[in-house]
Design a protein around this motif. Structure first.
Motif, PDB file in Angstrom:
ATOM      1  N   GLN B  91       0.871  -1.139  -0.082  1.00  0.00           N
ATOM      2  CA  GLN B  91      -0.143   0.085  -0.084  1.00  0.00           C
ATOM      3  C   GLN B  91       0.963   1.124  -0.062  1.00  0.00           C
ATOM      4  O   GLN B  91       0.465   2.407  -0.464  1.00  0.00           O
ATOM      5  CB  GLN B  91      -1.038   0.074   1.237  1.00  0.00           C
ATOM      6  CG  GLN B  91      -2.297  -0.868   0.873  1.00  0.00           C
ATOM      7  CD  GLN B  91      -3.165  -0.813   1.988  1.00  0.00           C
ATOM      8  OE1 GLN B  91      -3.066  -1.628   3.127  1.00  0.00           O
ATOM      9  NE2 GLN B  91      -4.278  -0.057   1.798  1.00  0.00           N
ATOM     10  N   LEU B  92       2.148   1.090   0.599  1.00  0.00           N
ATOM     11  CA  LEU B  92       2.948   2.218   0.726  1.00  0.00           C
ATOM     12  C   LEU B  92       3.718   2.205  -0.847  1.00  0.00           C
ATOM     13  O   LEU B  92       4.381   3.219  -1.190  1.00  0.00           O
ATOM     14  CB  LEU B  92       3.970   2.135   1.738  1.00  0.00           C
ATOM     15  CG  LEU B  92       3.416   2.652   3.122  1.00  0.00           C
ATOM     16  CD1 LEU B  92       4.481   2.310   4.307  1.00  0.00           C
ATOM     17  CD2 LEU B  92       3.287   4.174   3.208  1.00  0.00           C
ATOM     18  N   GLY B  93       3.580   1.411  -1.369  1.00  0.00           N
ATOM     19  CA  GLY B  93       4.176   1.388  -2.770  1.00  0.00           C
ATOM     20  C   GLY B  93       5.618   0.790  -2.622  1.00  0.00           C
ATOM     21  O   GLY B  93       6.726   0.967  -3.523  1.00  0.00           O
TER      22      GLY B  93
ATOM     23  N   GLY C 106       2.538   8.088   0.775  1.00  0.00           N
ATOM     24  CA  GLY C 106       2.560   6.924   1.302  1.00  0.00           C
ATOM     25  C   GLY C 106       1.633   6.728   2.681  1.00  0.00           C
ATOM     26  O   GLY C 106       0.552   6.109   2.765  1.00  0.00           O
ATOM     27  N   VAL C 107       1.865   7.847   3.437  1.00  0.00           N
ATOM     28  CA  VAL C 107       1.426   7.907   4.734  1.00  0.00           C
ATOM     29  C   VAL C 107      -0.017   8.277   4.507  1.00  0.00           C
ATOM     30  O   VAL C 107      -1.154   7.654   5.172  1.00  0.00           O
ATOM     31  CB  VAL C 107       2.091   8.849   5.913  1.00  0.00           C
ATOM     32  CG1 VAL C 107       1.090   9.193   7.070  1.00  0.00           C
ATOM     33  CG2 VAL C 107       3.149   8.533   6.188  1.00  0.00           C
ATOM     34  N   ARG C 109      -2.008   7.586   1.957  1.00  0.00           N
ATOM     35  CA  ARG C 109      -2.594   6.512   1.300  1.00  0.00           C
ATOM     36  C   ARG C 109      -2.995   5.547   2.313  1.00  0.00           C
ATOM     37  O   ARG C 109      -4.068   4.846   2.160  1.00  0.00           O
ATOM     38  CB  ARG C 109      -1.671   5.799   0.371  1.00  0.00           C
ATOM     39  CG  ARG C 109      -2.497   5.624  -0.962  1.00  0.00           C
ATOM     40  CD  ARG C 109      -1.381   4.981  -2.046  1.00  0.00           C
ATOM     41  NE  ARG C 109      -0.257   5.843  -2.269  1.00  0.00           N
ATOM     42  CZ  ARG C 109       0.931   5.345  -2.497  1.00  0.00           C
ATOM     43  NH1 ARG C 109       1.065   4.132  -2.299  1.00  0.00           N
ATOM     44  NH2 ARG C 109       1.926   6.217  -2.690  1.00  0.00           N
ATOM     45  N   ILE C 110      -2.068   5.572   3.181  1.00  0.00           N
ATOM     46  CA  ILE C 110      -2.658   4.292   4.358  1.00  0.00           C
ATOM     47  C   ILE C 110      -3.291   4.665   5.397  1.00  0.00           C
ATOM     48  O   ILE C 110      -3.938   3.898   6.361  1.00  0.00           O
ATOM     49  CB  ILE C 110      -1.337   3.396   4.791  1.00  0.00           C
ATOM     50  CG1 ILE C 110      -0.478   4.383   5.547  1.00  0.00           C
ATOM     51  CG2 ILE C 110      -0.639   2.890   3.849  1.00  0.00           C
ATOM     52  CD1 ILE C 110       0.762   3.548   6.431  1.00  0.00           C
TER      53      ILE C 110
END
Lengths: 298, 126, 133
Positions: B91-93, C106-107, C109-110
């Motif tokens: 999910q973080l890629g 990223g943060v 996104r999660i």
């Protein structure tokens, strides 16, 4: 003018006496309970309603409904009846009783009671009219309450079943040692997609799976979110040390994936499930040999 | 917290036993890249079963480590990534591209055995 | 039950401490194991940003039953140099410190909620929230 006056008087009289009339009605229904209840049960059987239930069961339920019915008429409150209708529905829905049967029996009871009122008050037409005026709205409301109770209960059951199907519909199957199959059938929403991934990743770990075949033959449609989720599932499986083969991409889904630009480079795809399993077996080092050939070789 | 590195035949096995700080991770990287040459190892296994988080720094360090070790002539396998950790990583890629992964130590050894097979010219013909 | 925790951030080892405390709090609040991992990972990224860009700051972890959905809130606060271009910092793959990356996209996104407030020369505050399913 005189006509108007008299009907106004009649109305006032009616308003005043509606509770008296209902009381009289309830007393009559209590008195004739045994006979009316039997008549009702007979009519139910005759109309071939509630065929899923035995005669005794029909009679027992009929008695309970009859008493609840009279009570609702007496008190003018419908909560007890509502609760009863829901409980009744909970008991009879699993046995395949349909909505037309439930509405049918309540309407039959309405008929049976109305007929008994005709019989009792036929000598006094004015009174019969007034009694029916008091009876009909209450009876209609009772029929309505029971039908709504049934429908609500059925909707609740359907919701529960949907949830259960959702749980069941992502089975992770081990077909041989180190080989898992995940057939996905139906509609994938984000909630289900996440559940599916978590189940698969845990399945890989507990079964020490080396190869996973995800078959999406049964998936009707796919949007970019779901497609990306599948790609993520493939990547996460690889991080655990398993190889994923995706099978059963329909022409429509293949088209969608290309149009939305999903990176397919990371996915191994094989046309159908059988091909996928063959590829998986090859990766696992199995060789499938027909038994005849084996005997010849031996 | 230092990570113990075990020499097992042609391979080095590093088993992470608790959460590592960025400095610890960098030390591990230096140690493995150094020892792989010193001990003429053909493969490196990093066991991350004990890690409950693999963030961008840890992923990048492991990926860089694997690439450096490849430049030193050996193969790296990361083993034991937990399901939840893998899910969070993608999910973080963070997908550890170009790095081999395996379910456990046994699988990793098998994988290295296949990958590092040399032409066995010194062996007696069988 | 603890409802709020403050973790001072001064060095690289505080990254591990912050995420372990965040995970423990989230566990008390009843988050699922895959959510715990996401929360701990987000805390790790946010704390690292403090260490690398501002040297010191603090991470506040709190239970949050207000708002539309209950969950856990993580606030990472520093008085460092601030972010010049927040839009760019939130783009995937953007980094100013030699390949380290800010980890912010990223943060985002999660986690379920994400707010950032930054002023050049005055510091950065990031507030994220994860809903309980």
């Amino acid at each position: 003018m005189a006509d108007l006056e008299s009907s106004f008087n009649q109305l006032t009289e009616m308003g005043e006496s509606i509770s008296t009339l209902l009381r009289e009605l309830v007393a009559h229904l209590r008195e004739s309970r045994t006979q009316l209840r039997q008549e009702w049960a007979r009519r139910i059987t005759e109309a071939k309603l509630l065929t899923a239930m035995s005669a005794d069961e029909v009679f027992n339920e009929a008695t309970a409904v009859y008493d609840q019915y009279v009570e609702a008429l007496e008190t003018g409150t419908f909560e007890a009846l509502q609760t009863y209708a829901r409980n009744l529905s909970e008991r009879i829905i699993p046995r395949g009783v349909e909505i037309h049967e439930v509405v049918g029996i309540v309407l039959l009871l309405r008929d049976v009671l109305a007929r008994s009122l005709f019989a009792k008050f036929q000598g006094d037409f004015g009174k019969l009219n007034r009694i029916l005026d008091a009876y009909e709205p209450a009876a209609n409301r009772i029929a309505n309450t029971v039908a709504v109770g049934f429908v609500q209960e059925r909707e609740r059951i359907i919701r529960e079943q949907q949830e259960a199907i959702r749980e069941l519909s992502t089975p992770v199957l081990q077909v041989r040692e180190r080989l898992l199959i995940l057939p996905i059938i139906g509609v994938i929403d984000p909630h289900r997609a996440r559940q599916l991934t978590e189940q698969l990743l845990r399945g890989i770990r507990t079964n020490r799976a080396k190869v996973v075949v995800i078959d999406i033959t049964g998936v009707a449609a796919m949007d970019s979110n779901i497609a990306n989720h599948i790609v993520q599932t493939v990547e996460a499986s690889r991080l655990l040390g398993a190889t994923v083969i995706v099978t059963g991409l329909s022409p429509e889904i293949a088209q969608t994936l290309v149009n939305i630009g999903v990176d397919l480079g990371k996915m191994t795809t094989v046309g159908d499930l059988q091909g996928g399993i063959e590829e998986a077996e090859r990766l696992l080092g199995y060789k499938v040999v027909p038994t005849e050939e084996q005997t010849q070789q031996a | 917290m230092a990570v113990p590195i075990l020499k097992q035949g042609q391979y080095l096995i590093a088993t992470i036993q608790s959460a590592l700080s960025d400095v610890d991770l960098t030390h591990l990287q230096d140690a493995l890249v150094g020892q792989v040459g010193k001990l003429r190892s053909r493969g490196v296994i990093v066991d991350v079963t004990a890690l409950d988080v693999m963030d961008s720094y840890a992923s990048r360090t492991l990926r860089d480590l694997a690439h450096m070790i490849r430049l030193r002539g050996a193969e790296t396998v990361i083993v034991g990534i937990q399901p939840e950790v893998a899910f969070s990583m993608v999910q973080l890629g963070l997908t550890l591209e170009g790095v081999s992964t395996a379910l456990d130590l046994e699988e990793a050894l098998l994988h290295l055995g296949q990958k590092t097979k040399r032409p066995q010219q010194r062996d007696k013909p069988s | 039950m603890i409802n709020q925790l403050r973790v001072p951030v001064n060095s690289d080892s505080d990254i591990v401490i912050a995420r372990q405390k965040g995970r423990a709090l989230a566990e008390q609040l009843g988050f699922s194991s895959s959510q715990l991992t996401l929360i701990a990972t987000a805390i790790s990224e946010l704390t690292r940003n403090i260490v690398y860009y501002a040297k010191c700051g603090e991470v506040i972890l709190q239970r949050d039953d207000n708002g539309a959905r209950p969950g856990i809130v993580v606030i990472a606060r520093d008085e460092g140099p601030g972010i010049e271009d927040i839009e760019r910092a939130l783009q995937k793959g953007y980094s100013t410190s030699g390949g380290l990356g800010l980890g912010l996209p990223g943060v985002r996104r999660i986690m379920d909620e994400f707010q950032i407030d930054s002023a050049l020369g005055r510091g950065t505050t990031v507030r994220v929230k994860k809903w309980k399913l």
